[in-house]
Design a protein around this motif. Structure first.
Motif, PDB file in Angstrom:
ATOM      1  N   GLY A 122      -0.854   6.663  -1.727  1.00  0.00           N
ATOM      2  CA  GLY A 122      -1.809   7.289  -0.803  1.00  0.00           C
ATOM      3  C   GLY A 122      -2.169   8.730  -1.103  1.00  0.00           C
ATOM      4  N   TYR A 141     -10.649   7.398   9.214  1.00  0.00           N
ATOM      5  CA  TYR A 141      -9.454   6.774   8.642  1.00  0.00           C
ATOM      6  C   TYR A 141      -9.248   5.328   9.117  1.00  0.00           C
ATOM      7  CZ  TYR A 141      -4.537   7.123   6.970  1.00  0.00           C
ATOM      8  OH  TYR A 141      -3.344   6.960   6.334  1.00  0.00           O
ATOM      9  N   ASP A 189      -9.276   1.787   6.994  1.00  0.00           N
ATOM     10  CA  ASP A 189      -8.128   0.894   6.918  1.00  0.00           C
ATOM     11  C   ASP A 189      -8.484  -0.519   7.369  1.00  0.00           C
ATOM     12  OD1 ASP A 189      -5.796   1.762   5.649  1.00  0.00           O
ATOM     13  OD2 ASP A 189      -5.347   3.176   7.261  1.00  0.00           O
ATOM     14  N   HIS A 205       3.975  13.031  -0.672  1.00  0.00           N
ATOM     15  CA  HIS A 205       3.549  11.798  -1.347  1.00  0.00           C
ATOM     16  C   HIS A 205       4.669  11.195  -2.180  1.00  0.00           C
ATOM     17  CE1 HIS A 205      -0.515  13.682  -0.725  1.00  0.00           C
ATOM     18  NE2 HIS A 205      -0.611  12.517  -0.123  1.00  0.00           N
ATOM     19  N   HIS A 222      -4.397   3.031  -2.814  1.00  0.00           N
ATOM     20  CA  HIS A 222      -5.217   3.448  -1.674  1.00  0.00           C
ATOM     21  C   HIS A 222      -5.474   4.964  -1.672  1.00  0.00           C
ATOM     22  CE1 HIS A 222      -7.246   2.225   1.948  1.00  0.00           C
ATOM     23  NE2 HIS A 222      -6.769   3.280   2.572  1.00  0.00           N
ATOM     24  N   ASP A 280       0.886  -1.167   0.000  1.00  0.00           N
ATOM     25  CA  ASP A 280       0.000   0.000   0.000  1.00  0.00           C
ATOM     26  C   ASP A 280       0.925   1.219   0.000  1.00  0.00           C
ATOM     27  OD1 ASP A 280      -1.395   2.204   1.312  1.00  0.00           O
ATOM     28  OD2 ASP A 280      -2.917   0.786   2.007  1.00  0.00           O
ATOM     29  N   VAL A 294       4.023   4.443   4.470  1.00  0.00           N
ATOM     30  CA  VAL A 294       3.331   5.683   4.851  1.00  0.00           C
ATOM     31  C   VAL A 294       4.221   6.474   5.827  1.00  0.00           C
ATOM     32  CG1 VAL A 294       1.189   6.645   5.812  1.00  0.00           C
ATOM     33  CG2 VAL A 294       1.120   4.425   4.666  1.00  0.00           C
ATOM     34  N   ASN A 317      -4.402  12.018  -2.099  1.00  0.00           N
ATOM     35  CA  ASN A 317      -5.777  12.374  -1.767  1.00  0.00           C
ATOM     36  C   ASN A 317      -6.436  13.058  -2.952  1.00  0.00           C
ATOM     37  OD1 ASN A 317      -5.568  11.439   0.948  1.00  0.00           O
ATOM     38  ND2 ASN A 317      -4.271  13.209   1.330  1.00  0.00           N
ATOM     39  N   GLN A 351       2.664   8.559  11.078  1.00  0.00           N
ATOM     40  CA  GLN A 351       1.382   7.870  11.262  1.00  0.00           C
ATOM     41  C   GLN A 351       1.558   6.555  12.037  1.00  0.00           C
ATOM     42  OE1 GLN A 351      -1.267   7.600   7.899  1.00  0.00           O
ATOM     43  NE2 GLN A 351      -0.691   9.602   7.115  1.00  0.00           N
TER      44      GLN A 351
HETATM   45  N1  ARG Z   1      -4.111   9.351   2.168  1.00  0.00           N
HETATM   46  C1  ARG Z   1      -3.284   9.203   3.338  1.00  0.00           C
HETATM   47  C2  ARG Z   1      -2.531  10.505   3.616  1.00  0.00           C
HETATM   48  O1  ARG Z   1      -2.391  11.342   2.741  1.00  0.00           O
HETATM   49  C3  ARG Z   1      -2.281   8.093   3.188  1.00  0.00           C
HETATM   50  C4  ARG Z   1      -2.853   6.712   3.036  1.00  0.00           C
HETATM   51  C5  ARG Z   1      -1.913   5.649   3.427  1.00  0.00           C
HETATM   52  N2  ARG Z   1      -2.445   4.299   3.373  1.00  0.00           N
HETATM   53  C6  ARG Z   1      -3.232   3.768   4.291  1.00  0.00           C
HETATM   54  N3  ARG Z   1      -3.682   2.544   4.095  1.00  0.00           N
HETATM   55  N4  ARG Z   1      -3.607   4.390   5.366  1.00  0.00           N
HETATM   56  O2  ARG Z   1      -2.071  10.655   4.724  1.00  0.00           O
END
Ligand code: ARG
Length: 584
Positions: A122, A324, A328, A133, A159, A119, A348, A124, A352
């Motif tokens: 990510g 979120y 997940d 990113h 994702h 994954d 990621v 948006n 996080q």
């Molecule tokens: N969209 C999320 C961000 O910008 C990252 C996603 C990462 N993947 C996941 N499975 N949570 O922070």
């Protein structure tokens, strides 16, 4: 095929055993003192504790057993009990030949038929891709290639963040700007909807605007929240508009990833997890894991051994919306259903890590994935500017990925002015490849978890530890082979110099670097191995006049070494996701 260290470790283990010592003591590693020997074994020291005997005596027993091994030029006891080992040139040459003939170039293949879901990316939807990113895409793409190169089946999923409040903000703002759009009219018919005309630039401008507005304007914020909730409930007009937004945004994201040679098997979004949410909720309540806390539904995941507080995972907020963590967890249900993975890797941002600790624990508690499935967060640090803070635009704003790319591209394009190319499309293609090599190598050479400072000049230096240097090396080899009009397959009988021997040893060890890189999930190991090989080649090239050499055997040997270097570095760059150039 077996690696050199494996072959040597086996030889030493047999010898240790033959002297009635434990075979495990026979582990061989690369020498710390390449000026004295190529490999070493320090097992006699551990043996000394086990057998209450001086390490030198143990080492001497073992060396005695191997004294007439014809693959070893030298095996001797030095110091307090180190065993130093150097291979014969014949053995080294035959090993290199085997490695080059091996379909996997000596890269050890997993025999376990593992499936790894990766994954990464990510991005948006409706938010411009930013520099944050970049690392996920670059590291993820390389880890996928590394897993494949070592014989694993991989499944990659981008994702997309396509389901959160950001969509609600964008739709609410679009509604204020275009109240007359058919999708905002009460008698909207999705079947006859012809879409909207909006560019990705406009979308990219709307999100930051709407986000800022929501901070000062409570009424607007409430509208955006309401839109998000209605969209998540399946409102037909918002759904139709949302699809349009995704279409425009994803095309833009794809174009950015294409330029970087980053790809995915699946373009699933957080929204695709929505249909697994009921199953998730059922599972959690069936197992009695969910309870109410301040109006929200949560699952406790703290453990007695925790050194820091791990708060409960929020599954449903008090306004009943999913967040979120919910997405997940639901996505894991989908992945288990569809892919039955052995491991799931999340590439990621390291910041996080709490989120992933929470969802991994919850997933195991709820048995969403079997106990032996490995869920791994591969967190990475930030790319910083010279001030040590996350890289920003000159005005101090968030750096868009496309602007960052363009900055490097322009510098790379300037360089093509001194190149052999005159055609515009050729120059552009070479500049693109230098750009990708600069960005990716500059990033991957650092250990993922660490932050690093981006410095354009340093990252582009043609003679530094850079992507450019590696591209130049390949181009240089190509030019030699082209001038010599040969493409010798490797069949050397003799080694003429020390540099050549070093070079061959580096080629021989290149395969095992992949196993280490895989174990550590560290593409940086491949970067170091490629750089080492290219630097050694540089020395070899300067020491020898390959094309003007009169001794035909020598010349052919050297040309075949050139081909070997090219083959090995090209594979390494491929695993890093870097395309090479023919000439530069
Ligand atoms: N969209 C999320 C961000 O910008 C990252 C996603 C990462 N993947 C996941 N499975 N949570 O922070």
């Amino acid at each position: 095929m077996k690696s050199l260290t494996q072959i040597l470790s086996e030889k030493l283990s047999v010898a240790f055993e033959a002297c009635s010592y434990s075979a495990e003591l026979g582990a061989v590693s690369l020498s710390d003192r390449p000026d004295l020997c190529q490999f070493q074994c320090n097992g006699a020291f551990a043996g000394a504790k086990l057998y209450h005997k001086a390490p030198r005596m143990i080492a001497a027993d073992v060396v005695d057993k191997l004294s007439d091994d014809c693959d070893l030029k030298k095996i001797e006891v030095v110091g307090a009990g180190f065993i130093n080992i150097t291979l014969t040139d014949e053995f080294l040459l035959s090993f290199v030949k085997k490695l080059l003939e091996d379909e996997n170039l000596g890269i050890e293949q997993s025999q376990k038929h593992e499936t790894i879901v990766l994954d990464y990316g990510g991005p948006n939807v409706a938010k411009p891709l930013h520099i944050g990113h970049l690392r996920s895409a670059v590291i993820g793409e390389s880890l996928k290639r590394l897993a494949k190169a070592t014989g694993r089946k991989t499944i990659s999923d981008v994702h997309l963040g396509d389901w959160g409040l950001q969509i609600g903000l964008v739709i609410a703002e679009l509604r204020e700007r275009n109240p007359d759009w058919e999708c905002f009219s009460p008698d909207f018919d999705p079947d006859s909807f012809e879409g909207i005309s909006i560019s990705s630039q406009e979308l990219n401008e709307i999100y930051p605007f709407a986000s800022q507005k929501s901070k000062n304007d409570e009424e607007f914020k409430a509208k955006a929240r309401a839109v998000t909730a209605q969209l998540q409930k399946g409102d037909p007009a918002y759904t139709a508009l949302w699809r349009e937004i995704i279409k425009v945004s994803v095309a833009d994201v794809r174009a950015n990833y294409d330029k970087l040679n980053v790809s995915f098997d699946y373009w699933y979004g957080e929204s695709d997890a929505e249909k697994y949410v009921p199953e998730l909720l059922e599972l959690l309540s069936e197992k009695g894991l969910m309870h109410e806390s301040q109006g929200a539904m949560v699952v406790d995941v703290a453990e007695d051994t925790d050194k820091v507080e791990i708060p409960p995972v929020i599954i449903k907020k008090s306004d009943n919306s999913n967040i979120y963590a919910t997405t997940d967890l639901a996505t894991l249900i989908q992945r288990e259903h569809d892919f039955n993975p052995d491991e799931v890797w999340y590439v990621v941002d390291g910041r996080q890590s709490l989120h992933f600790t929470q969802i991994f624990r919850c997933a195991k508690k709820a048995e969403i994935v079997p106990e032996d499935v490995k869920l791994i967060h591969i967190g990475y640090g930030t790319m910083n500017g010279s001030d040590g803070k996350p890289y920003k635009t000159r005005e101090g704003g968030v750096m868009r990925l496309s602007d960052f790319y363009d900055t490097i591209y322009n510098a790379a394009y300037e360089r093509t002015a001194q190149s052999k190319f005159s055609r515009e499309d050729e120059k552009a293609e070479v500049a693109r490849k230098i750009t990708v090599a600069t960005i990716k190598f500059g990033d991957l050479v650092n250990y993922c978890m660490k932050d690093y400072v981006f410095d354009l000049d340093k990252f582009m230096a043609p003679d530094g530890k850079t992507g450019s240097f590696l591209l130049y090396t390949i181009a240089r080899v190509n030019s030699i082979l082209k001038k010599a009009e040969v493409n010798e397959s490797f069949d050397s009988k003799q080694i003429y110099s020390d540099t050549e021997r070093d070079l061959l040893l580096k080629i021989a060890l290149s395969g095992e670097a992949y196993s280490l890189a895989y174990r550590e999930k560290a593409p940086s190991v491949i970067c170091e191995s490629a750089y080492d090989l290219a630097s050694c080649f540089s020395k070899f090239y300067h020491d020898n006049h390959i094309l003007t050499e009169e001794d035909e055997d020598k010349k052919n040997t050297w040309l075949s070494i050139c081909t070997a270097v090219k083959t090995v570095i090209e594979k390494q760059l491929d695993v890093l996701g870097i395309e090479t150039v023919e000439l530069m």
